[in-house]
Design an enzyme around this catalytic site. Structure first.
Site, PDB file in Angstrom:
ATOM      1  N   LYS A 206      -2.209   0.608  -0.610  1.00 36.98           N
ATOM      2  CA  LYS A 206      -1.383  -0.580  -0.431  1.00 36.98           C
ATOM      3  C   LYS A 206      -0.206  -0.588  -1.411  1.00 36.98           C
ATOM      4  CE  LYS A 206      -3.698  -1.715   3.031  1.00 36.98           C
ATOM      5  NZ  LYS A 206      -4.981  -2.311   3.206  1.00 36.98           N
TER       6      LYS A 206
HETATM    7  C1  LIG Z   1      -6.294  -2.531   3.880  1.00 36.89           C
HETATM    8  C2  LIG Z   1      -6.601  -3.672   4.765  1.00 36.89           C
HETATM    9  C3  LIG Z   1      -7.774  -4.436   4.644  1.00 36.89           C
HETATM   10  C4  LIG Z   1      -8.897  -4.074   3.714  1.00 36.89           C
HETATM   11  O1  LIG Z   1      -8.516  -3.885   2.403  1.00 36.89           O
HETATM   12  P1  LIG Z   1      -9.551  -3.262   1.336  1.00 36.89           P
HETATM   13  O2  LIG Z   1      -8.993  -3.711   0.035  1.00 36.89           O
HETATM   14  O3  LIG Z   1      -9.487  -1.782   1.509  1.00 36.89           O
HETATM   15  O4  LIG Z   1     -10.884  -3.803   1.600  1.00 36.89           O
HETATM   16  C5  LIG Z   1      -7.937  -5.534   5.455  1.00 36.89           C
HETATM   17  N1  LIG Z   1      -7.022  -5.864   6.373  1.00 36.89           N
HETATM   18  C6  LIG Z   1      -5.898  -5.142   6.558  1.00 36.89           C
HETATM   19  C7  LIG Z   1      -4.908  -5.577   7.583  1.00 36.89           C
HETATM   20  C8  LIG Z   1      -5.655  -4.013   5.770  1.00 36.89           C
HETATM   21  O5  LIG Z   1      -4.554  -3.292   5.972  1.00 36.89           O
END
Ligand SMILES: *Cc1c(COP(=O)(O)O)cnc(C)c1O
Length: 431
Positions: A206
């Site tokens: 992210k």
């Molecule tokens: C990355 C993501 C998640 C989950 O995030 P984590 O921190 O890996 O649990 C949930 N929703 C969306 C849309 C994502 O892109």
């Protein structure tokens, strides 16, 4: 001699790798060393003392989120998945309840609903923004509907005014999954701050990262406390904290360590810079690709949205280019630029939904005696999402720090090159 690298021609980008994501610097190292020197790797204890709220780095990270998002509460979690589940649990959703969600998202958006024994009901997306449409949400409402999980996909907002109006009319809660979109805005409001709860991800991929991690935000005091209880073994603490509805305090261990929080603080302070960098590169790519070919449709951004381009999405039309999408993407990748096809399979097509089996083989929660609805996961229920997945979408996460315009120029040139030499691919198809 063919031109395309896929067919043995010269690779457009050779011997020059794209600098990896993320970039961690002295700011992160300094705060991490502070944690290591302190010896306190986590400040959490599952009791009603001050340690219920975690250590100093966790609280400082939460403070940063509260200030930036101008919101009353931020609760750090060890993932956004954990944050989504804590939000669903804290809102009191459970067996018999339906939650409307987009199928075109990371699986966790829907799993968080199932984890609580509630039923995900999938509503289709807009073919231009790829977010769930207000119209599809409205059509998905049944007497069992209790909440809407909105996902702000790829870095831009769903149509929040309409969705919030539908929620108010039907007395539904709203969770915003802003995992991909921290810092993006809708009509000047930051994504994640319009619904009852907003969720951000800090995973490796992210915009800002702690390796694994997430943060939930809310203006609701009671909801914040219940999410803290879910984070930290709430069942043994709720009574001491005077919580009146113990039924929704069953907790897990969703606690963030001090190390992750330390990295998160330093990363969070770079969020605006990282987003501005993304936007700058995305706008450059758009300038390069604008008007190139009618089979390459550039990102659509409604005037009231500020896109932060977690992903740069392009809609591809195989019939005008004359090359099947997946082959086109294969040819791009062979030129040395990172592209993907389709994003994720619409979630309801996964076996757990197709078989309606998730907690062992008994059929709960779909045939739970408290569930009066009859959810449909048949292929075809969200045709736009299915078409984007199987035919139209190509995407890249390339508009990111620390890449520069010369990197993006290579990406654009690769697209130009494959388009110009598309006819070479006919023989590839033939074998
Ligand atoms: C990355 C993501 C998640 C989950 O995030 P984590 O921190 O890996 O649990 C949930 N929703 C969306 C849309 C994502 O892109």
């Amino acid at each position: 001699m063919p031109n395309l690298a896929l067919l043995g021609g010269r690779k457009l980008r050779e011997g020059k790798s794209f600098q990896p994501h993320p970039v961690l610097g002295d700011e992160e190292k300094e705060l991490v060393m502070k944690v290591l020197d302190s010896g306190q790797m986590s400040g959490f204890i599952a009791n009603s003392s001050d340690a219920f709220y975690g250590g100093p780095m966790v609280r400082e990270l939460e403070g940063e989120f509260k200030r930036y998002f101008n919101i009353k509460h931020a609760v750090a979690m060890n993932s956004a998945t954990a944050g989504l589940h804590a939000a669903v649990a804290a809102l009191g959703l459970g067996p018999g309840d339906e939650v409307i969600v987009t199928p075109y998202t990371m699986c966790a958006s829907a799993s968080a609903i199932l984890m609580q024994g509630a039923i995900p009901v999938f509503a289709d997306i807009d073919p231009d923004t790829f977010c769930m449409t207000p119209d599809a949400v409205k059509k998905a409402i049944t007497p069992e509907t209790r909440a809407i999980m909105v996902v702000h996909l790829f870095g831009q907002s769903a149509e929040m005014d309409e969705i919030m109006a539908i929620a108010r009319e039907n007395n539904l809660k709203v969770i915003e999954d802003a995992a991909q979109s921290p810092g993006a805005a809708y009509k000047g409001m930051l994504l994640g701050t319009m619904g009852d709860v907003g969720v951000y991800s800090l995973n490796q991929h992210k915009t800002i990262t702690t390796g694994e991690g997430g943060v939930v935000v809310t203006n609701d005091d009671d909801l914040a406390l219940r999410m803290q209880l879910v984070r930290n073994h709430g069942e043994v603490i709720a009574a001491d904290l005077g919580v009146t509805n113990p039924a929704i305090t069953l907790g897990w261990n969703y606690r963030m360590t001090e190390l992750e929080a330390a990295v998160g603080i330093a990363q969070f302070r770079k969020l605006d810079m990282l987003n501005e960098h993304r936007v700058g590169l995305a706008e450059h790519l758009t300038r390069r690709l604008d008007g190139l070919h009618e089979g390459i449709v550039l990102p659509h951004i409604p005037e009231h949205n500020t896109h932060v381009y977690f992903v740069y999405p392009v809609k591809y039309d195989a019939s005008t280019v004359g090359v099947p999408r997946d082959l086109f993407v294969k040819a791009l990748v062979a030129e040395g630029v990172p592209f993907g096809a389709g994003y994720t399979k619409p979630i309801y097509l996964e076996p757990i939904y197709q078989n309606k089996r998730c907690f062992g083989d008994k059929g709960c929660p779909f045939d739970c005696k408290h569930y009066d609805g009859s959810v449909n996961y048949d292929k075809g229920i969200c045709p736009v999402a299915e078409e984007m997945y199987s035919e139209k979408l190509i995407l890249s996460g390339i508009c990111r720090y620390p890449l520069d315009e010369s990197d993006i120029d290579d990406v654009a040139s690769a697209i130009e090159k494959v388009l110009e030499n598309a006819s070479e691919l006919e023989s590839y198809e033939a074998g």
